[in-house]
Design a protein around this motif. Structure first.
Motif, PDB file in Angstrom:
ATOM      1  N   THR A 290     -28.071  26.273  29.933  1.00  0.00           N
ATOM      2  CA  THR A 290     -29.358  26.941  29.725  1.00  0.00           C
ATOM      3  C   THR A 290     -29.549  27.277  28.249  1.00  0.00           C
ATOM      4  O   THR A 290     -28.634  27.765  27.591  1.00  0.00           O
ATOM      5  CB  THR A 290     -29.475  28.243  30.541  1.00  0.00           C
ATOM      6  OG1 THR A 290     -28.549  29.211  30.021  1.00  0.00           O
ATOM      7  CG2 THR A 290     -29.176  28.009  32.022  1.00  0.00           C
ATOM      8  N   LEU A 291     -30.742  27.023  27.751  1.00  0.00           N
ATOM      9  CA  LEU A 291     -31.094  27.306  26.357  1.00  0.00           C
ATOM     10  C   LEU A 291     -32.230  28.324  26.339  1.00  0.00           C
ATOM     11  O   LEU A 291     -33.363  27.985  26.677  1.00  0.00           O
ATOM     12  CB  LEU A 291     -31.545  26.019  25.655  1.00  0.00           C
ATOM     13  CG  LEU A 291     -30.641  24.778  25.787  1.00  0.00           C
ATOM     14  CD1 LEU A 291     -31.272  23.590  25.066  1.00  0.00           C
ATOM     15  CD2 LEU A 291     -29.247  25.068  25.232  1.00  0.00           C
TER      16      LEU A 291
ATOM     17  N   ASN B 222     -27.851  32.184  24.729  1.00  0.00           N
ATOM     18  CA  ASN B 222     -28.925  33.180  24.674  1.00  0.00           C
ATOM     19  C   ASN B 222     -28.527  34.245  23.657  1.00  0.00           C
ATOM     20  O   ASN B 222     -27.412  34.781  23.730  1.00  0.00           O
ATOM     21  CB  ASN B 222     -29.122  33.811  26.065  1.00  0.00           C
ATOM     22  CG  ASN B 222     -30.356  34.703  26.123  1.00  0.00           C
ATOM     23  OD1 ASN B 222     -30.606  35.489  25.202  1.00  0.00           O
ATOM     24  ND2 ASN B 222     -31.117  34.580  27.182  1.00  0.00           N
ATOM     25  N   THR B 223     -29.409  34.555  22.711  1.00  0.00           N
ATOM     26  CA  THR B 223     -29.078  35.512  21.644  1.00  0.00           C
ATOM     27  C   THR B 223     -28.922  36.954  22.124  1.00  0.00           C
ATOM     28  O   THR B 223     -28.368  37.784  21.423  1.00  0.00           O
ATOM     29  CB  THR B 223     -30.179  35.471  20.552  1.00  0.00           C
ATOM     30  OG1 THR B 223     -31.449  35.411  21.200  1.00  0.00           O
ATOM     31  CG2 THR B 223     -30.017  34.245  19.653  1.00  0.00           C
TER      32      THR B 223
ATOM     33  N   GLU C 166     -24.191  36.946  33.574  1.00  0.00           N
ATOM     34  CA  GLU C 166     -23.508  37.367  34.798  1.00  0.00           C
ATOM     35  C   GLU C 166     -23.195  36.177  35.697  1.00  0.00           C
ATOM     36  O   GLU C 166     -22.316  36.234  36.539  1.00  0.00           O
ATOM     37  CB  GLU C 166     -24.463  38.267  35.578  1.00  0.00           C
ATOM     38  CG  GLU C 166     -24.050  39.685  35.698  1.00  0.00           C
ATOM     39  CD  GLU C 166     -24.988  40.323  36.681  1.00  0.00           C
ATOM     40  OE1 GLU C 166     -24.582  40.500  37.839  1.00  0.00           O
ATOM     41  OE2 GLU C 166     -26.137  40.615  36.290  1.00  0.00           O
ATOM     42  N   TYR C 167     -23.989  35.130  35.548  1.00  0.00           N
ATOM     43  CA  TYR C 167     -23.860  33.987  36.449  1.00  0.00           C
ATOM     44  C   TYR C 167     -23.199  32.780  35.786  1.00  0.00           C
ATOM     45  O   TYR C 167     -22.707  31.894  36.455  1.00  0.00           O
ATOM     46  CB  TYR C 167     -25.250  33.583  36.979  1.00  0.00           C
ATOM     47  CG  TYR C 167     -25.918  34.734  37.677  1.00  0.00           C
ATOM     48  CD1 TYR C 167     -25.667  34.975  39.025  1.00  0.00           C
ATOM     49  CD2 TYR C 167     -26.722  35.635  36.971  1.00  0.00           C
ATOM     50  CE1 TYR C 167     -26.238  36.068  39.659  1.00  0.00           C
ATOM     51  CE2 TYR C 167     -27.292  36.723  37.601  1.00  0.00           C
ATOM     52  CZ  TYR C 167     -27.046  36.939  38.945  1.00  0.00           C
ATOM     53  OH  TYR C 167     -27.596  38.021  39.557  1.00  0.00           O
ATOM     54  N   ALA C 168     -23.230  32.772  34.436  1.00  0.00           N
ATOM     55  CA  ALA C 168     -22.677  31.633  33.704  1.00  0.00           C
ATOM     56  C   ALA C 168     -21.155  31.707  33.708  1.00  0.00           C
ATOM     57  O   ALA C 168     -20.567  32.777  33.853  1.00  0.00           O
ATOM     58  CB  ALA C 168     -23.193  31.650  32.272  1.00  0.00           C
ATOM     59  N   HIS C 169     -20.519  30.533  33.563  1.00  0.00           N
ATOM     60  CA  HIS C 169     -19.069  30.500  33.428  1.00  0.00           C
ATOM     61  C   HIS C 169     -18.686  30.691  31.965  1.00  0.00           C
ATOM     62  O   HIS C 169     -17.690  31.323  31.652  1.00  0.00           O
ATOM     63  CB  HIS C 169     -18.532  29.183  33.978  1.00  0.00           C
ATOM     64  CG  HIS C 169     -18.916  28.981  35.406  1.00  0.00           C
ATOM     65  ND1 HIS C 169     -19.981  28.201  35.790  1.00  0.00           N
ATOM     66  CD2 HIS C 169     -18.411  29.527  36.539  1.00  0.00           C
ATOM     67  CE1 HIS C 169     -20.110  28.255  37.110  1.00  0.00           C
ATOM     68  NE2 HIS C 169     -19.177  29.054  37.586  1.00  0.00           N
ATOM     69  N   TYR C 170     -19.491  30.119  31.071  1.00  0.00           N
ATOM     70  CA  TYR C 170     -19.272  30.299  29.643  1.00  0.00           C
ATOM     71  C   TYR C 170     -20.578  30.754  29.004  1.00  0.00           C
ATOM     72  O   TYR C 170     -21.657  30.298  29.395  1.00  0.00           O
ATOM     73  CB  TYR C 170     -18.810  28.993  28.986  1.00  0.00           C
ATOM     74  CG  TYR C 170     -17.451  28.543  29.490  1.00  0.00           C
ATOM     75  CD1 TYR C 170     -16.275  29.048  28.930  1.00  0.00           C
ATOM     76  CD2 TYR C 170     -17.358  27.634  30.542  1.00  0.00           C
ATOM     77  CE1 TYR C 170     -15.034  28.661  29.408  1.00  0.00           C
ATOM     78  CE2 TYR C 170     -16.114  27.235  31.030  1.00  0.00           C
ATOM     79  CZ  TYR C 170     -14.952  27.750  30.456  1.00  0.00           C
ATOM     80  OH  TYR C 170     -13.730  27.374  30.925  1.00  0.00           O
ATOM     81  N   GLY C 171     -20.464  31.648  28.016  1.00  0.00           N
ATOM     82  CA  GLY C 171     -21.653  32.163  27.356  1.00  0.00           C
ATOM     83  C   GLY C 171     -21.540  32.094  25.846  1.00  0.00           C
ATOM     84  O   GLY C 171     -20.444  32.191  25.288  1.00  0.00           O
TER      85      GLY C 171
ATOM     86  N   GLY D 298     -18.652  38.572  34.438  1.00  0.00           N
ATOM     87  CA  GLY D 298     -19.541  37.547  33.926  1.00  0.00           C
ATOM     88  C   GLY D 298     -18.848  36.402  33.212  1.00  0.00           C
ATOM     89  O   GLY D 298     -17.696  36.061  33.481  1.00  0.00           O
ATOM     90  N   ALA D 299     -19.584  35.817  32.289  1.00  0.00           N
ATOM     91  CA  ALA D 299     -19.148  34.610  31.596  1.00  0.00           C
ATOM     92  C   ALA D 299     -18.027  34.893  30.605  1.00  0.00           C
ATOM     93  O   ALA D 299     -17.905  35.987  30.075  1.00  0.00           O
ATOM     94  CB  ALA D 299     -20.342  34.021  30.856  1.00  0.00           C
TER      95      ALA D 299
END
Ligand code: FAD
Ligand code: AMP
Lengths: 322, 252
Positions: free
Chosen positions: A267-268, A290-291, A299-304, B228-229
């Motif tokens: 996601t961008l 996401n900035t 909360e839902y992503a595996h990597y951020g 979270g991530a």
């Protein structure tokens, strides 16, 4: 005081909605805790055919009338108000869907019982029901106490496993007569339309790059397209991108778009509002750029990544290409 | 056709949201408020109908911080009249707000009410449906197109998966607008300033808003970050390298 848990069984074109099974699974758990019955409410539809999929319920109540053949907010609300008036369930669970949004508040206000919306959980805590709601685009949660004899909770789709509510069977079907005000003719159903086809089928992609409002301009979409190409996939988007006509409706993921579960979902500039999460949280690998470090998408992503997408995406595309 | 658009001000989600000392509400002292984005769409759809059919558009909002600015902006965009509802505070429940709006509508000749479909801070139900029930008129939620054809109002209601229903209504009806047919228009600051000098905001009393069944908030909290991530840090190039590694591993 009734201890029964009622669940509105949502159906379109003869098929029960997946979220209905989520609610039934949760409803079963709650009915076992309160000692009441779990009852599925069918408004219109072919009860004999639909009830076979509602085996987890102890019973089905059915209201039928020609005005319920297709969803009509006015007729469906009147029918559900009648059901609640006659049976006064301890709790009525409604999905927070397009149909559910027309029903939950109508029943709550006409029966003068409390409503908690956007729930992701409901539990029995001592004598009270406690509903957890996801608010502020997913940034804040609240716990609301429902200690009265009857209440309505509308639940966000994707909150519970649907598998827990799927059971074939033949629950008894009780008919409730349609109320006098079921068809005032003030709202008429005209037609049901399928989405236009002909575009890339995003549900069939192994990799999706999803652009959100953080992409800022239509001119920046090619940046996402290049990344998607490097991943061998396609571009999809959040709703505002489609509303701005930067991408066709067929690319929209979420509540009013399509549900996807690809191997890779990047996601961008997507915040992760509940209506978007509903459509993608089953992706195998989710990477969010996401900035805003507090964006619910993390909360839902595996990597951020909290860097600017415009700084990260070009070198990423380059590295994937080489 | 006379169209009314009730407008809600909500916290800007781009800002950090703090929870108050009681742990049951946001700390409202430092909140910056803005128009709920779906109200902006409702207003745009109303203005599109006005442009096409010559409707009058009345906007109304509860009195509070930023209300004047938001109402003047609506006038600058093309609304004909703006009303502030006074004597009700921002902590009112959705049901009380619906009653206040219904009371205000008693003095207005209206055919169509276009509200936003929902708001990010709405815990206890969507106003369009509450309002319609109180007014004794029908409602349709999740609407993305409204067309007027003589005395008939054609409404597109969205379901999941891109499926839509077309419904037909007659005035009066309340519609919860999800998206306008065009991106909401923008009012230049200079135009808003000019309107502030020329136009007046009307005021009406909220009147008796009743109580209505409600629930109490026991706890407000932010999601647990721990679940979270895994965050990837470093400069853009290092981040890109790490992401490429993760993605390549998944692809192979
Ligand atoms: C009934 C209903 C149905 C809906 N159906 C859907 C649906 O199907 N699908 C859907 O997506 N939404 C749907 N929505 C809308 C949903 O509520 C949100 O408004 C929407 O998902 C927000 O889209 P977004 O994340 O792109 O935008 P925003 O919430 O505005 O988020 C933009 C994000 O970009 C970040 N950002 C900004 N600049 C940058 C940068 N340079 N680099 C990195 N990050 C940046 C910001 O921090 C922000 O978090 C629906 C709403 C309703 C009421
Ligand atoms: N306090 C309010 N003042 C005016 N309009 C409101 C208010 N609360 C809700 N609305 C309307 O109802 C829509 C849905 O908001 P909500 O009921 O909070 O989900 C908003 O987009 C507004 O159009």
């Amino acid at each position: 005081m009734s201890q029964d848990i009622f669940v509105v069984a949502e159906h379109l074109r003869g098929t029960l909605a997946d979220v209905t099974f989520e609610l039934l699974g949760k409803g079963r758990e709650l009915a076992d805790a309160t000692g009441g019955a779990l009852v599925a409410v069918l408004l219109g539809g072919d009860a004999a055919a639909l009830a076979g999929g509602l085996g987890i319920a102890d019973g089905v109540v059915h209201v039928d009338h020609p005005s319920l053949a297709e969803f009509n907010p006015e007729s469906a609300s009147a029918a559900l108000v009648e059901v609640v008036a006659q049976r006064s369930p301890r709790l009525l669970l409604v999905a927070n869907t397009s149909m559910g949004m027309d029903l939950a508040a109508a029943v709550a206000v006409r029966r003068d019982v409390p409503l908690v919306a956007y729930a992701t959980d409901v539990a029995l805590d001592g004598d009270a029901l406690v509903a957890t709601s996801q608010l502020y685009g997913g940034k804040i949660y609240t716990e609301s106490v429902l200690d009265g004899p009857s209440s309505v909770v509308s639940v966000l789709a994707g909150s519970f496993p649907a598998a827990a509510g799927k059971r074939d069977g033949s629950p008894t079907v009780d008919a409730i007569a349609a109320p006098a005000d079921i068809d005032t003719g003030r709202i008429e159903f005209v037609a049901l339309d399928e989405p236009e086809g002909g575009d890339v089928d995003i549900t069939a992609q192994e990799a999706l790059v999803c652009v959100g409002r953080g992409i800022q301009s239509e001119d920046n979409i090619p940046l996402a397209e290049a990344l998607a190409k490097a991943l061998g996939g396609a571009v999809c988007s959040s709703r505002p991108i489609v509303d701005s006509k930067w991408l066709p409706k067929t690319r929209q993921v979420g509540k009013s778009g399509v549900k996807v579960a690809p191997k890779i979902y990047v996601t961008l500039g997507v915040s992760g509002a509940p209506e978007h999460i509903e459509g993608m949280k089953d992706a195998e690998l989710i990477i969010a750029i996401n900035t805003d470090e507090n964006a619910p998408i993390f909360e839902y992503a595996h990597y951020g990544v909290t860097e600017d997408l415009f700084d990260v995406v070009p070198p990423l595309t380059e590295k994937l290409e080489s | 056709m006379n169209i009314v658009v009730p407008i809600k001000l909500v916290p800007d989600l781009v800002e950090e949201l703090e929870i108050d000392d009681d742990g049951t509400d946001l700390d409202r002292d430092f909140l910056s408020l803005r128009i709920n984005e779906f109200c902006d769409h409702a207003l745009e759809e109303a203005l599109q109908l006005k442009d096409a059919h010559g409707a009058t558009v009345t906007v109304l909002a509860l009195d509070g911080d930023e209300t004047d600015k938001v109402l003047y902006t609506a006038l600058a965009k093309g609304a004909d009249r703006a009303i502030k509802i006074t004597g009700i505070d921002g902590a009112a429940t959705s049901r009380q707000t619906a009653n206040a709006v219904a009371n205000a509508l008693e003095g207005i000749d209206y055919d169509l009410v276009l509200t936003g479909v929902q708001a990010a801070d709405d815990r206890d139900g969507q106003l369009p449906v509450l309002l319609a029930s109180r007014l004794g008129i029908p409602h349709v939620s999740v609407v993305s197109e409204v067309a007027i054809d003589g005395d008939a109002i054609h409404i597109k209601k969205e379901y999941a998966g891109g499926v839509t229903a077309t419904l037909r209504a007659k005035p009066r009806v309340v519609l919860g607008v999800q998206a306008a047919r065009e991106t909401p228009r923008y009012a230049p600051v200079s135009r808003v300033r000019q309107i502030m000098k020329e136009a007046e905001l009307d005021e009406v009393e909220a009147g008796d808003v009743g109580a209505g069944a409600t629930s109490s908030v026991r706890r407000m909290f932010t999601p647990d970050k721990g679940e979270g991530a895994e965050m990837i840090e470093g400069d853009a190039d290092a981040i890109a390298a790490k992401l490429a590694e993760i993605l390549n591993a998944k692809r192979s």
